[in-house]
Design an enzyme around this catalytic site. Structure first.
Site, PDB file in Angstrom:
ATOM      1  N   ASN A 131       0.817  -1.217   0.000  1.00 58.34           N
ATOM      2  CA  ASN A 131       0.000   0.000   0.000  1.00 58.34           C
ATOM      3  C   ASN A 131       0.848   1.263   0.000  1.00 58.34           C
ATOM      4  O   ASN A 131       0.472   2.271  -0.598  1.00 58.34           O
ATOM      5  CB  ASN A 131      -0.917  -0.032   1.231  1.00 58.34           C
ATOM      6  CG  ASN A 131      -1.510   1.335   1.532  1.00 58.34           C
ATOM      7  OD1 ASN A 131      -2.430   1.792   0.857  1.00 58.34           O
ATOM      8  ND2 ASN A 131      -0.957   2.014   2.542  1.00 58.34           N
ATOM      9  N   LYS A 153       2.440  16.816  -4.551  1.00 64.63           N
ATOM     10  CA  LYS A 153       1.243  17.640  -4.789  1.00 64.63           C
ATOM     11  C   LYS A 153       1.403  18.349  -6.135  1.00 64.63           C
ATOM     12  O   LYS A 153       2.529  18.594  -6.593  1.00 64.63           O
ATOM     13  CB  LYS A 153       1.093  18.694  -3.683  1.00 64.63           C
ATOM     14  CG  LYS A 153       1.048  18.125  -2.273  1.00 64.63           C
ATOM     15  CD  LYS A 153      -0.266  17.455  -1.965  1.00 64.63           C
ATOM     16  CE  LYS A 153      -0.252  16.882  -0.554  1.00 64.63           C
ATOM     17  NZ  LYS A 153      -1.244  15.833  -0.355  1.00 64.63           N
ATOM     18  N   SER A 211      -3.594   2.580  -8.955  1.00 65.39           N
ATOM     19  CA  SER A 211      -4.373   3.822  -9.044  1.00 65.39           C
ATOM     20  C   SER A 211      -5.033   3.857 -10.406  1.00 65.39           C
ATOM     21  O   SER A 211      -4.581   3.163 -11.330  1.00 65.39           O
ATOM     22  CB  SER A 211      -3.410   5.009  -8.909  1.00 65.39           C
ATOM     23  OG  SER A 211      -4.040   6.212  -9.274  1.00 65.39           O
ATOM     24  N   TYR A 254       3.847  10.284 -10.891  1.00 65.05           N
ATOM     25  CA  TYR A 254       3.021   9.344 -10.114  1.00 65.05           C
ATOM     26  C   TYR A 254       2.379   8.315 -11.042  1.00 65.05           C
ATOM     27  O   TYR A 254       2.373   7.115 -10.748  1.00 65.05           O
ATOM     28  CB  TYR A 254       1.959  10.145  -9.356  1.00 65.05           C
ATOM     29  CG  TYR A 254       1.007   9.310  -8.531  1.00 65.05           C
ATOM     30  CD1 TYR A 254       1.417   8.727  -7.331  1.00 65.05           C
ATOM     31  CD2 TYR A 254      -0.318   9.120  -8.933  1.00 65.05           C
ATOM     32  CE1 TYR A 254       0.546   7.970  -6.559  1.00 65.05           C
ATOM     33  CE2 TYR A 254      -1.198   8.368  -8.172  1.00 65.05           C
ATOM     34  CZ  TYR A 254      -0.764   7.791  -6.988  1.00 65.05           C
ATOM     35  OH  TYR A 254      -1.636   7.043  -6.230  1.00 65.05           O
ATOM     36  N   LYS A 285       2.760   4.230 -11.024  1.00 66.10           N
ATOM     37  CA  LYS A 285       1.637   3.302 -10.823  1.00 66.10           C
ATOM     38  C   LYS A 285       1.457   2.375 -12.030  1.00 66.10           C
ATOM     39  O   LYS A 285       1.049   1.222 -11.876  1.00 66.10           O
ATOM     40  CB  LYS A 285       0.359   4.083 -10.507  1.00 66.10           C
ATOM     41  CG  LYS A 285       0.398   4.749  -9.115  1.00 66.10           C
ATOM     42  CD  LYS A 285       0.508   3.705  -8.008  1.00 66.10           C
ATOM     43  CE  LYS A 285       0.514   4.288  -6.611  1.00 66.10           C
ATOM     44  NZ  LYS A 285       0.495   3.280  -5.547  1.00 66.10           N
TER      45      LYS A 285
HETATM   46  P1  NDP Z   1      -1.418   8.643   2.451  1.00 69.25           P
HETATM   47  O1  NDP Z   1      -0.404   9.663   2.035  1.00 69.25           O
HETATM   48  O2  NDP Z   1      -2.534   9.039   3.320  1.00 69.25           O
HETATM   49  O3  NDP Z   1      -0.673   7.400   3.145  1.00 69.25           O
HETATM   50  C1  NDP Z   1       0.451   6.856   2.556  1.00 69.25           C
HETATM   51  C2  NDP Z   1       1.026   5.810   3.484  1.00 69.25           C
HETATM   52  O4  NDP Z   1       2.249   5.315   2.893  1.00 69.25           O
HETATM   53  C3  NDP Z   1       1.420   6.394   4.844  1.00 69.25           C
HETATM   54  O5  NDP Z   1       1.251   5.407   5.833  1.00 69.25           O
HETATM   55  C4  NDP Z   1       2.892   6.692   4.645  1.00 69.25           C
HETATM   56  O6  NDP Z   1       3.630   6.741   5.855  1.00 69.25           O
HETATM   57  C5  NDP Z   1       3.278   5.476   3.841  1.00 69.25           C
HETATM   58  N1  NDP Z   1       4.588   5.607   3.225  1.00 69.25           N
HETATM   59  C6  NDP Z   1       5.060   6.544   2.377  1.00 69.25           C
HETATM   60  N2  NDP Z   1       6.349   6.304   2.099  1.00 69.25           N
HETATM   61  C7  NDP Z   1       6.697   5.194   2.787  1.00 69.25           C
HETATM   62  C8  NDP Z   1       7.904   4.458   2.921  1.00 69.25           C
HETATM   63  N3  NDP Z   1       9.030   4.817   2.316  1.00 69.25           N
HETATM   64  N4  NDP Z   1       7.894   3.338   3.693  1.00 69.25           N
HETATM   65  C9  NDP Z   1       6.765   2.947   4.336  1.00 69.25           C
HETATM   66  N5  NDP Z   1       5.620   3.633   4.285  1.00 69.25           N
HETATM   67  C10 NDP Z   1       5.602   4.737   3.515  1.00 69.25           C
HETATM   68  O7  NDP Z   1      -1.935   8.021   1.086  1.00 69.25           O
HETATM   69  P2  NDP Z   1      -3.239   7.151   0.728  1.00 69.25           P
HETATM   70  O8  NDP Z   1      -3.715   6.417   1.914  1.00 69.25           O
HETATM   71  O9  NDP Z   1      -4.133   8.022  -0.044  1.00 69.25           O
HETATM   72  O10 NDP Z   1      -2.572   6.138  -0.318  1.00 69.25           O
HETATM   73  C11 NDP Z   1      -2.441   4.743  -0.069  1.00 69.25           C
HETATM   74  C12 NDP Z   1      -2.224   4.057  -1.393  1.00 69.25           C
HETATM   75  O11 NDP Z   1      -3.334   4.305  -2.263  1.00 69.25           O
HETATM   76  C13 NDP Z   1      -0.999   4.575  -2.157  1.00 69.25           C
HETATM   77  O12 NDP Z   1      -0.393   3.496  -2.842  1.00 69.25           O
HETATM   78  C14 NDP Z   1      -1.613   5.541  -3.156  1.00 69.25           C
HETATM   79  O13 NDP Z   1      -0.787   5.746  -4.261  1.00 69.25           O
HETATM   80  C15 NDP Z   1      -2.884   4.822  -3.500  1.00 69.25           C
HETATM   81  N6  NDP Z   1      -3.955   5.628  -4.091  1.00 69.25           N
HETATM   82  C16 NDP Z   1      -4.601   6.589  -3.347  1.00 69.25           C
HETATM   83  C17 NDP Z   1      -5.667   7.270  -3.892  1.00 69.25           C
HETATM   84  C18 NDP Z   1      -6.440   8.280  -3.111  1.00 69.25           C
HETATM   85  O14 NDP Z   1      -7.419   8.821  -3.658  1.00 69.25           O
HETATM   86  N7  NDP Z   1      -6.098   8.570  -1.859  1.00 69.25           N
HETATM   87  C19 NDP Z   1      -6.098   7.046  -5.292  1.00 69.25           C
HETATM   88  C20 NDP Z   1      -5.351   6.038  -5.974  1.00 69.25           C
HETATM   89  C21 NDP Z   1      -4.335   5.349  -5.372  1.00 69.25           C
HETATM   90  P3  NDP Z   1       3.878   8.144   6.651  1.00 69.25           P
HETATM   91  O15 NDP Z   1       2.654   8.380   7.494  1.00 69.25           O
HETATM   92  O16 NDP Z   1       5.104   7.828   7.434  1.00 69.25           O
HETATM   93  O17 NDP Z   1       4.077   9.212   5.617  1.00 69.25           O
END
Ligand code: NDP
Length: 289
Positions: free
Chosen positions: A89, A95, A139, A197, A201
Site C-alpha cells: 500500500n 502535490k 491507481s 506518479y 503506478k
Molecule cells: P497517504 O499519504 O494518506 O498514506 C500513505 C502511506 O504510505 C502512509 O502510511 C505513509 O507513511 C506510507 N509511506 C510513504 N512512504 C513510505 C515508505 N518509504 N515506507 C513505508 N511507508 C511509507 O496516502 P493514501 O492512503 O491516499 O494512499 C495509499 C495508497 O493508495 C498509495 O499506494 C496511493 O498511491 C494509493 N492511491 C490513493 C488514492 C487516493 O485517492 N487517496 C487514489 C489512488 C491510489 P507516513 O505516514 O510515514 O508518511
C-alpha cells in the site's frame, strides 16, 4: 498443526492503509502486521485499532530503506517461517503545486513507489506460502492508457509495458529510462506522460502481471497477485479532496488480500475500486473516480 497465518500491510498507519488494517484485522484468519516507516505513528495506529476492538502487531518497515526491508523479512522468517498475505500500500505522491524539478520528482517517486515496492516483494516473496495473496495498491493513474506522451513513442512504450514476456529487469530499465528523460526534460517526446506518479503506478501494475506469471510457474500452488485502483479517497495524499472514505478505499485492496484459497481468478489483474476487473491493456477505464 498448521502454522498461524500471517498478513502484512505496508504504510498501514494512516489513510487507505489504515482502512485495510481495519478490514484485515477484523476478517483475516491470522495475525496482521501493521507496518510503518515511523515507529511512533505505527504504534499510535495500533492504539487506534485497539480502541475499535481490533488487534494487530506492529513492525517498522520503510520500503525506501534496504536495511529496514531486510530486518523485517528476517524477523518474519524467524518468527513465523512464512507469510500468507502481503498488501503493498505504501507510496508517495507530489502535490500538483510542488516546486521540486520534474526530474527530482520522477527520481523520488519511482524509487519509492516502484523500486521500494519491488524490493519488499523480492525480500518477502521467498516466504510466501501456498495460496498466498499479494494485493498491490495501484491507481486509476496506473492504467496503461496513462502512458500518453508524444506518438509514436507512447505506443511503443505501451507495447513494451504490455508485452507478455516483459521481465522485472526490463521493467526496471523502462523506469530508469523515464527518470533519465525526466531529468533531461525530454520525457514527453519520449512518449511519457506529465505525471511521475502515473508512471510509477503503471510500473506497479505492470509488475503485478510479471509477478503472477512467475508464480504460475512456481512450485508453491495457488499464489495470486493482483492490483487495484482504490478510488479517489479522502486522505492526506489527496489533501482531503477524495469523495470516498478510507473504508470505501480499502474495499478492493482488502478483497484481493482476502480472496479465498480455492479461487483461480482474479490473477495478475487490475481491479477498480468496486472490485470489477478492468482491461489494463485496452481499457476503457470506468468513468467514476
Ligand atoms: P497517504 O499519504 O494518506 O498514506 C500513505 C502511506 O504510505 C502512509 O502510511 C505513509 O507513511 C506510507 N509511506 C510513504 N512512504 C513510505 C515508505 N518509504 N515506507 C513505508 N511507508 C511509507 O496516502 P493514501 O492512503 O491516499 O494512499 C495509499 C495508497 O493508495 C498509495 O499506494 C496511493 O498511491 C494509493 N492511491 C490513493 C488514492 C487516493 O485517492 N487517496 C487514489 C489512488 C491510489 P507516513 O505516514 O510515514 O508518511
Amino acid at each position: 498443526m498448521a502454522a498461524q497465518k500471517v498478513a502484512v500491510v505496508t504504510g498501514g498507519n494512516k489513510g487507505i492503509g489504515f482502512g485495510i488494517m481495519k478490514e484485515l484485522s477484523a476478517k483475516f484468519d491470522g495475525l496482521v502486521y501493521l507496518t510503518a516507516r515511523d515507529e511512533g505513528r505505527g504504534l499510535a495506529a495500533i492504539d487506534e485499532l485497539s480502541k475499535l476492538g481490533l488487534s494487530a502487531r506492529f513492525h517498522q518497515l520503510d520500503i525506501d530503506n534496504a536495511e529496514s526491508i531486510t530486518t523485517f523479512a528476517d524477523y518474519i522468517k524467524k518468527t513465523h517461517g512464512g507469510l500468507d498475505v502481503l498488501v503493498n500500500n505504501a507510496a508517495i505522491a507530489y502535490k500538483v503545486a510542488a516546486t521540486e524539478p520534474f526530474g527530482e520528482q520522477a527520481e523520488n517517486t519511482i524509487r519509492v513507489n516502484v523500486f521500494g515496492t519491488l524490493a519488499v516483494c523480492r525480500a518477502l516473496f521467498p516466504l510466501l506460502r501456498p495460496h498466498a495473496r499479494v494485493s498491490t495498491v495501484s491507481s486509476s493513474a496506473g492504467h496503461l492508457l496513462r502512458i500518453n506522451g508524444d506518438e509514436p513513442a507512447a505506443s511503443a512504450l505501451k507495447q513494451k509495458f504490455s508485452s507478455p514476456t516483459l521481465t522485472e529487469d526490463e521493467l526496471c530499465e523502462l523506469m530508469n529510462q523515464f527518470v533519465q528523460k525526466a531529468k533531461e526534460g525530454t520525457w514527453k517526446k519520449a512518449g511519457w506522460p506529465n505525471s511521475t506518479y502515473a508512471v510509477s503506478k503503471v510500473g506497479v501494475s505492470a509488475l503485478t502481471r510479471i509477478q503472477q506469471r512467475a508464480f504460475d510457474a512456481d512450485p508453491r500452488p495457488g499464489i495470486l497477485v493482483n492490483c487495484s485502483h482504490p478510488g479517489y479517497v479522502n486522505t492526506d495524499m489527496t489533501s482531503g479532496k477524495g469523495p470516498l472514505t478510507i473504508e470505501e478505499g480499502a474495499v478492493s485492496p482488502s478483497y484481493l488480500a482476502l480472496l479465498p484459497p480455492d479461487v483461480k481468478e482474479p490473477r495478475g489483474a487490475y481491479l477498480w475500486y468496486d472490485k470489477q476487473i478492468v482491461d489494463w491493456v485496452n481499457g476503457p477505464t470506468p468513468s467514476a473516480y
